[in-house]
Motif scaffolding. Structure first.
Motif, mmCIF file in Angstrom:
data_model
loop_
_atom_site.group_PDB
_atom_site.id
_atom_site.type_symbol
_atom_site.label_atom_id
_atom_site.label_comp_id
_atom_site.label_asym_id
_atom_site.label_seq_id
_atom_site.Cartn_x
_atom_site.Cartn_y
_atom_site.Cartn_z
ATOM 1 N N SER A 148 0.713 -1.206 0.072
ATOM 2 C CA SER A 148 -0.134 0.131 -0.117
ATOM 3 C C SER A 148 0.782 1.265 0.009
ATOM 4 O O SER A 148 0.530 2.571 -0.475
ATOM 5 N N VAL A 149 2.040 1.285 0.813
ATOM 6 C CA VAL A 149 3.017 2.478 0.689
ATOM 7 C C VAL A 149 3.490 2.693 -0.787
ATOM 8 O O VAL A 149 3.363 3.763 -1.272
ATOM 9 N N LEU A 150 3.873 1.572 -1.586
ATOM 10 C CA LEU A 150 4.376 1.561 -2.778
ATOM 11 C C LEU A 150 3.312 1.922 -3.951
ATOM 12 O O LEU A 150 3.566 2.838 -4.635
ATOM 13 N N ASP A 151 2.079 1.534 -3.518
ATOM 14 C CA ASP A 151 1.028 2.035 -4.283
ATOM 15 C C ASP A 151 0.718 3.634 -4.248
ATOM 16 O O ASP A 151 0.175 4.314 -5.055
ATOM 17 N N ARG A 152 0.881 3.796 -3.087
ATOM 18 C CA ARG A 152 0.523 5.374 -2.930
ATOM 19 C C ARG A 152 1.656 6.194 -3.488
ATOM 20 O O ARG A 152 1.417 7.171 -4.263
ATOM 21 N N ILE A 153 3.044 5.911 -3.475
ATOM 22 C CA ILE A 153 4.077 6.362 -4.124
ATOM 23 C C ILE A 153 3.856 6.465 -5.759
ATOM 24 O O ILE A 153 3.941 7.376 -6.555
ATOM 25 N N ARG A 154 3.273 5.391 -6.120
ATOM 26 C CA ARG A 154 2.914 4.965 -7.757
ATOM 27 C C ARG A 154 1.931 5.970 -8.078
ATOM 28 O O ARG A 154 2.020 6.482 -8.971
ATOM 29 N N VAL A 155 0.605 6.217 -7.309
ATOM 30 C CA VAL A 155 -0.464 6.938 -7.493
ATOM 31 C C VAL A 155 0.010 8.227 -7.962
ATOM 32 O O VAL A 155 -0.175 9.066 -8.734
ATOM 33 N N ILE A 156 0.675 8.944 -6.698
ATOM 34 C CA ILE A 156 1.350 10.020 -6.878
ATOM 35 C C ILE A 156 2.249 10.483 -8.164
ATOM 36 O O ILE A 156 2.167 11.414 -8.924
ATOM 37 N N GLY A 157 3.088 9.347 -8.186
ATOM 38 C CA GLY A 157 4.045 9.646 -9.398
ATOM 39 C C GLY A 157 3.478 9.564 -10.746
ATOM 40 O O GLY A 157 3.886 9.949 -11.822
ATOM 41 N N ASN A 158 2.483 8.510 -10.860
ATOM 42 C CA ASN A 158 1.811 8.462 -11.924
ATOM 43 C C ASN A 158 0.933 9.727 -12.560
ATOM 44 O O ASN A 158 1.047 10.175 -13.533
ATOM 45 N N ALA A 159 0.373 10.621 -11.632
ATOM 46 C CA ALA A 159 -0.091 11.898 -11.753
ATOM 47 C C ALA A 159 0.896 12.721 -12.160
ATOM 48 O O ALA A 159 0.719 13.460 -12.998
ATOM 49 N N ALA A 160 2.158 12.836 -11.516
ATOM 50 C CA ALA A 160 3.217 13.582 -11.994
ATOM 51 C C ALA A 160 3.676 13.131 -13.517
ATOM 52 O O ALA A 160 3.899 14.097 -14.070
ATOM 53 N N ALA A 161 3.647 12.009 -13.860
ATOM 54 C CA ALA A 161 4.316 11.548 -15.181
ATOM 55 C C ALA A 161 3.067 11.648 -16.321
ATOM 56 O O ALA A 161 3.441 12.146 -17.324
ATOM 57 N N HIS A 162 1.884 11.422 -15.803
ATOM 58 C CA HIS A 162 0.753 11.326 -16.990
ATOM 59 C C HIS A 162 -0.305 12.146 -16.870
ATOM 60 O O HIS A 162 -1.100 12.258 -18.074
ATOM 61 N N GLU A 163 -0.358 13.114 -15.880
ATOM 62 C CA GLU A 163 -1.563 13.915 -15.955
ATOM 63 C C GLU A 163 -1.134 15.396 -15.942
ATOM 64 O O GLU A 163 0.086 15.666 -15.529
ATOM 65 N N LEU A 164 -1.835 16.202 -16.607
ATOM 66 C CA LEU A 164 -1.725 17.508 -16.509
ATOM 67 C C LEU A 164 -1.731 18.317 -15.324
ATOM 68 O O LEU A 164 -0.729 19.361 -15.127
ATOM 69 N N PRO A 165 -2.647 18.374 -14.377
ATOM 70 C CA PRO A 165 -2.464 19.191 -12.882
ATOM 71 C C PRO A 165 -0.972 18.871 -12.491
ATOM 72 O O PRO A 165 -0.626 17.805 -12.376
ATOM 73 N N GLN A 166 -0.404 19.926 -11.899
ATOM 74 C CA GLN A 166 0.760 19.939 -10.964
ATOM 75 C C GLN A 166 0.387 19.028 -9.894
ATOM 76 O O GLN A 166 -0.798 18.977 -9.437
ATOM 77 N N VAL A 167 1.273 18.359 -9.241
ATOM 78 C CA VAL A 167 1.377 17.512 -8.190
ATOM 79 C C VAL A 167 1.277 18.667 -7.104
ATOM 80 O O VAL A 167 2.123 19.484 -6.927
ATOM 81 N N THR A 168 0.352 18.484 -6.102
ATOM 82 C CA THR A 168 0.526 19.240 -4.602
ATOM 83 C C THR A 168 1.592 19.183 -4.078
ATOM 84 O O THR A 168 2.228 18.062 -3.972
ATOM 85 N N GLU A 169 1.650 20.394 -3.034
ATOM 86 C CA GLU A 169 2.908 20.167 -2.142
ATOM 87 C C GLU A 169 2.476 19.135 -1.134
ATOM 88 O O GLU A 169 3.478 18.202 -0.785
ATOM 89 N N ALA A 170 1.461 18.870 -0.827
ATOM 90 C CA ALA A 170 0.840 17.701 0.364
ATOM 91 C C ALA A 170 1.379 16.552 -0.355
ATOM 92 O O ALA A 170 1.945 15.691 0.354
ATOM 93 N N ASP A 171 0.767 16.045 -1.608
ATOM 94 C CA ASP A 171 1.342 15.012 -2.290
ATOM 95 C C ASP A 171 2.557 14.632 -2.531
ATOM 96 O O ASP A 171 3.283 13.588 -2.311
ATOM 97 N N ALA A 172 3.516 15.640 -2.819
ATOM 98 C CA ALA A 172 4.969 15.649 -2.867
ATOM 99 C C ALA A 172 5.556 15.433 -1.442
ATOM 100 O O ALA A 172 6.398 14.441 -1.535
#
Length: 172
Positions: free
Chosen positions: A123-147
């Motif tokens: 679950s820890v790795l999945d959370r890193i994955r979800v945030i990292g996927n947003a960084a790599a593949h989605e237009l909105p920038q990653v939030t400070e909290a997620d980073a």
């Protein structure tokens, strides 16, 4: 007292770090050289967030340090992307044969199937994955909290894999 420049109407300060002697920019300080009604709102670069980890392998340490430096300059999307990339690099460092394009899921499965990470760490790795996927593949920038979450969870993973193991193996 901090060394730097400030005037009556200035709400910012450039000061030299006493540790590294490089400049850092402060905006909205309270009490140093600016009026009391202002508070610290920004420091660039800031102190490198995340833990100092002493036992990282040479192929992992530079990426982790880069993620920390990105966070210190508020590059949240870059931080999250590097944390995701670190998980692939960990799998390769731990024995996954490195083809040209290691798929993320293959790296995570390798870590899990070879008991490199505990069962409940998925679950820890999945959370890193979800945030990292947003960084790599989605237009909105990653939030400070997620980073911050991504860097914190990455540091915890690295600490458990390398620092804790090194201390456990040390002879008293």
């Amino acid at each position: 007292m901090a060394k730097g420049y400030a005037g009556r109407d200035v709400r910012a300060l450039i000061a030299y770090c006493p540790h590294c002697t490089r400049p850092t920019y402060f905006e909205g300080l309270t009490g140093l050289l600016l009026p009391e009604e202002h508070s610290l709102t920004l420091q660039v670069p800031s102190v490198h967030p995340g833990e100092d980890l002493r036992f990282l392998p040479p192929e992992i340490a530079p990426l982790y340090d880069e993620a920390r430096r990105c966070m210190s300059v508020r590059a949240f999307t870059a931080t999250a992307h590097l944390c995701r990339k670190l998980l692939i690099n960990i799998a390769v460092a731990e024995g996954l044969p490195p083809p040209h394009n290691v798929k993320f899921i293959e790296a995570i499965n390798y870590l899990e199937q070879h008991n490199i990470i505990p069962r409940n760490a998925r679950s820890v790795l999945d959370r890193i994955r979800v945030i990292g996927n947003a960084a790599a593949h989605e237009l909105p920038q990653v939030t400070e909290a997620d980073a911050h979450a991504s860097l914190f969870l990455t540091a915890a993973t690295l600490r458990n894999l390398y620092d804790v193991a090194a201390v456990a193996k040390a002879k008293p």
